[in-house]
Write a protein that holds these residues in place. Structure first.
Motif, mmCIF file in Angstrom:
data_model
loop_
_atom_site.group_PDB
_atom_site.id
_atom_site.type_symbol
_atom_site.label_atom_id
_atom_site.label_comp_id
_atom_site.label_asym_id
_atom_site.label_seq_id
_atom_site.Cartn_x
_atom_site.Cartn_y
_atom_site.Cartn_z
ATOM 1 N N GLN A 31 0.832 -1.199 0.000
ATOM 2 C CA GLN A 31 0.000 0.000 0.000
ATOM 3 C C GLN A 31 0.868 1.249 0.000
ATOM 4 O OE1 GLN A 31 -2.618 -0.450 3.348
ATOM 5 N NE2 GLN A 31 -4.126 -1.608 2.175
ATOM 6 N N LEU A 32 1.962 1.225 0.753
ATOM 7 C CA LEU A 32 2.890 2.353 0.754
ATOM 8 C C LEU A 32 3.509 2.541 -0.627
ATOM 9 C CD1 LEU A 32 4.519 4.542 2.259
ATOM 10 C CD2 LEU A 32 6.216 2.767 2.738
ATOM 11 N N LEU A 33 3.913 1.449 -1.273
ATOM 12 C CA LEU A 33 4.459 1.551 -2.626
ATOM 13 C C LEU A 33 3.435 2.118 -3.599
ATOM 14 C CD1 LEU A 33 6.551 -1.703 -3.198
ATOM 15 C CD2 LEU A 33 7.365 0.619 -2.796
ATOM 16 N N GLY A 34 2.190 1.698 -3.474
ATOM 17 C CA GLY A 34 1.135 2.225 -4.334
ATOM 18 C C GLY A 34 0.922 3.712 -4.116
ATOM 19 N N TYR A 35 0.951 4.132 -2.867
ATOM 20 C CA TYR A 35 0.792 5.546 -2.555
ATOM 21 C C TYR A 35 1.943 6.365 -3.126
ATOM 22 C CZ TYR A 35 0.744 9.841 0.159
ATOM 23 O OH TYR A 35 0.768 11.154 0.529
ATOM 24 N N LEU A 36 3.175 5.908 -2.907
ATOM 25 C CA LEU A 36 4.330 6.631 -3.430
ATOM 26 C C LEU A 36 4.325 6.651 -4.951
ATOM 27 C CD1 LEU A 36 7.111 5.406 -0.978
ATOM 28 C CD2 LEU A 36 5.934 7.611 -1.004
ATOM 29 N N GLY A 37 3.934 5.537 -5.565
ATOM 30 C CA GLY A 37 3.849 5.484 -7.024
ATOM 31 C C GLY A 37 2.819 6.454 -7.570
ATOM 32 N N SER A 38 1.679 6.536 -6.910
ATOM 33 C CA SER A 38 0.658 7.481 -7.378
ATOM 34 C C SER A 38 1.118 8.923 -7.186
ATOM 35 C CB SER A 38 -0.674 7.235 -6.668
ATOM 36 O OG SER A 38 -0.559 7.513 -5.283
ATOM 37 N N CYS A 39 1.877 9.196 -6.120
ATOM 38 C CA CYS A 39 2.434 10.542 -5.936
ATOM 39 C C CYS A 39 3.380 10.895 -7.072
ATOM 40 C CB CYS A 39 3.164 10.639 -4.601
ATOM 41 S SG CYS A 39 2.076 10.638 -3.172
ATOM 42 N N VAL A 40 4.190 9.936 -7.494
ATOM 43 C CA VAL A 40 5.122 10.178 -8.594
ATOM 44 C C VAL A 40 4.364 10.431 -9.894
ATOM 45 C CG1 VAL A 40 6.869 9.058 -10.046
ATOM 46 C CG2 VAL A 40 7.038 8.918 -7.562
ATOM 47 N N VAL A 41 3.361 9.637 -10.159
ATOM 48 C CA VAL A 41 2.583 9.801 -11.394
ATOM 49 C C VAL A 41 1.879 11.150 -11.411
ATOM 50 C CG1 VAL A 41 0.569 8.927 -12.654
ATOM 51 C CG2 VAL A 41 2.305 7.340 -11.812
ATOM 52 N N ILE A 42 1.280 11.531 -10.295
ATOM 53 C CA ILE A 42 0.595 12.825 -10.233
ATOM 54 C C ILE A 42 1.591 13.969 -10.394
ATOM 55 C CG2 ILE A 42 -0.683 14.368 -8.684
ATOM 56 C CD1 ILE A 42 -2.093 11.806 -7.627
ATOM 57 N N SER A 43 2.764 13.843 -9.773
ATOM 58 C CA SER A 43 3.790 14.884 -9.913
ATOM 59 C C SER A 43 4.261 15.004 -11.347
ATOM 60 C CB SER A 43 4.985 14.580 -9.005
ATOM 61 O OG SER A 43 4.603 14.632 -7.666
ATOM 62 N N LEU A 44 4.489 13.876 -11.993
ATOM 63 C CA LEU A 44 4.912 13.914 -13.395
ATOM 64 C C LEU A 44 3.822 14.494 -14.287
ATOM 65 C CD1 LEU A 44 6.787 10.503 -13.705
ATOM 66 C CD2 LEU A 44 7.788 12.784 -13.624
ATOM 67 N N ALA A 45 2.581 14.148 -14.008
ATOM 68 C CA ALA A 45 1.480 14.688 -14.806
ATOM 69 C C ALA A 45 1.345 16.194 -14.596
ATOM 70 C CB ALA A 45 0.178 13.983 -14.441
ATOM 71 N N ALA A 46 1.584 16.655 -13.381
ATOM 72 C CA ALA A 46 1.474 18.093 -13.098
ATOM 73 C C ALA A 46 2.572 18.882 -13.780
ATOM 74 C CB ALA A 46 1.513 18.323 -11.594
ATOM 75 N N GLN A 47 3.715 18.255 -14.001
ATOM 76 C CA GLN A 47 4.830 18.933 -14.661
ATOM 77 C C GLN A 47 4.810 18.773 -16.175
ATOM 78 O OE1 GLN A 47 8.436 17.477 -12.903
ATOM 79 N NE2 GLN A 47 7.836 18.092 -10.838
ATOM 80 N N SER A 48 3.845 18.025 -16.641
ATOM 81 C CA SER A 48 3.765 17.719 -18.065
ATOM 82 C C SER A 48 3.393 18.959 -18.874
ATOM 83 C CB SER A 48 2.717 16.643 -18.290
ATOM 84 O OG SER A 48 2.531 16.411 -19.652
ATOM 85 N N LYS A 49 3.823 18.964 -20.105
ATOM 86 C CA LYS A 49 3.511 20.059 -21.026
ATOM 87 C C LYS A 49 2.043 20.026 -21.437
ATOM 88 C CE LYS A 49 8.114 20.271 -23.001
ATOM 89 N NZ LYS A 49 8.910 20.134 -24.226
ATOM 90 N N TYR A 50 1.376 18.883 -21.243
ATOM 91 C CA TYR A 50 0.002 18.753 -21.665
ATOM 92 C C TYR A 50 -0.961 19.573 -20.815
ATOM 93 C CZ TYR A 50 1.953 14.838 -24.212
ATOM 94 O OH TYR A 50 2.710 14.053 -25.041
#
Length: 52
Positions: A31-50
Protein backbone atom coordinates in the motif's frame (compact mmCIF):
# COMPACT_ATOMS: atom_id res chain seq x y z
CA UNK A 1 8.54 9.00 21.62
CA UNK A 2 10.56 5.85 21.07
CA UNK A 3 8.87 4.24 24.06
CA UNK A 4 5.49 4.84 22.41
CA UNK A 5 6.53 2.93 19.28
CA UNK A 6 7.94 0.09 21.39
CA UNK A 7 4.62 -0.17 23.19
CA UNK A 8 2.70 -0.20 19.90
CA UNK A 9 4.97 -2.94 18.55
CA UNK A 10 4.52 -4.95 21.74
CA UNK A 11 0.72 -4.70 21.53
CA UNK A 12 0.83 -5.62 17.84
CA UNK A 13 2.96 -8.73 18.46
CA UNK A 14 0.71 -9.89 21.28
CA UNK A 15 -2.50 -9.53 19.30
CA UNK A 16 -1.38 -11.23 16.05
CA UNK A 17 0.27 -14.49 15.15
CA UNK A 18 3.54 -14.54 13.19
CA UNK A 19 1.78 -15.35 9.92
CA UNK A 20 -0.73 -12.53 10.48
CA UNK A 21 2.11 -10.11 11.21
CA UNK A 22 3.85 -11.06 7.97
CA UNK A 23 0.66 -10.73 5.94
CA UNK A 24 -0.19 -7.34 7.46
CA UNK A 25 3.36 -6.07 6.97
CA UNK A 26 3.37 -7.07 3.31
CA UNK A 27 -0.02 -5.49 2.76
CA UNK A 28 1.10 -2.24 4.39
CA UNK A 29 4.34 -2.26 2.38
CA UNK A 30 2.55 -2.66 -0.95
CA UNK A 31 0.00 0.00 0.00
CA UNK A 32 2.89 2.35 0.75
CA UNK A 33 4.46 1.55 -2.63
CA UNK A 34 1.13 2.23 -4.33
CA UNK A 35 0.79 5.55 -2.55
CA UNK A 36 4.33 6.63 -3.43
CA UNK A 37 3.85 5.48 -7.02
CA UNK A 38 0.66 7.48 -7.38
CA UNK A 39 2.43 10.54 -5.94
CA UNK A 40 5.12 10.18 -8.59
CA UNK A 41 2.58 9.80 -11.39
CA UNK A 42 0.59 12.83 -10.23
CA UNK A 43 3.79 14.88 -9.91
CA UNK A 44 4.91 13.91 -13.39
CA UNK A 45 1.48 14.69 -14.81
CA UNK A 46 1.47 18.09 -13.10
CA UNK A 47 4.83 18.93 -14.66
CA UNK A 48 3.76 17.72 -18.06
CA UNK A 49 3.51 20.06 -21.03
CA UNK A 50 0.00 18.75 -21.67
CA UNK A 51 -1.42 20.76 -18.78
CA UNK A 52 -0.42 24.12 -20.26
Amino acid sequence: MLFFFRQLRHIFTQSHSISQQIRLSRCAFFQLLGYLGSCVVISLAAQSKYLE
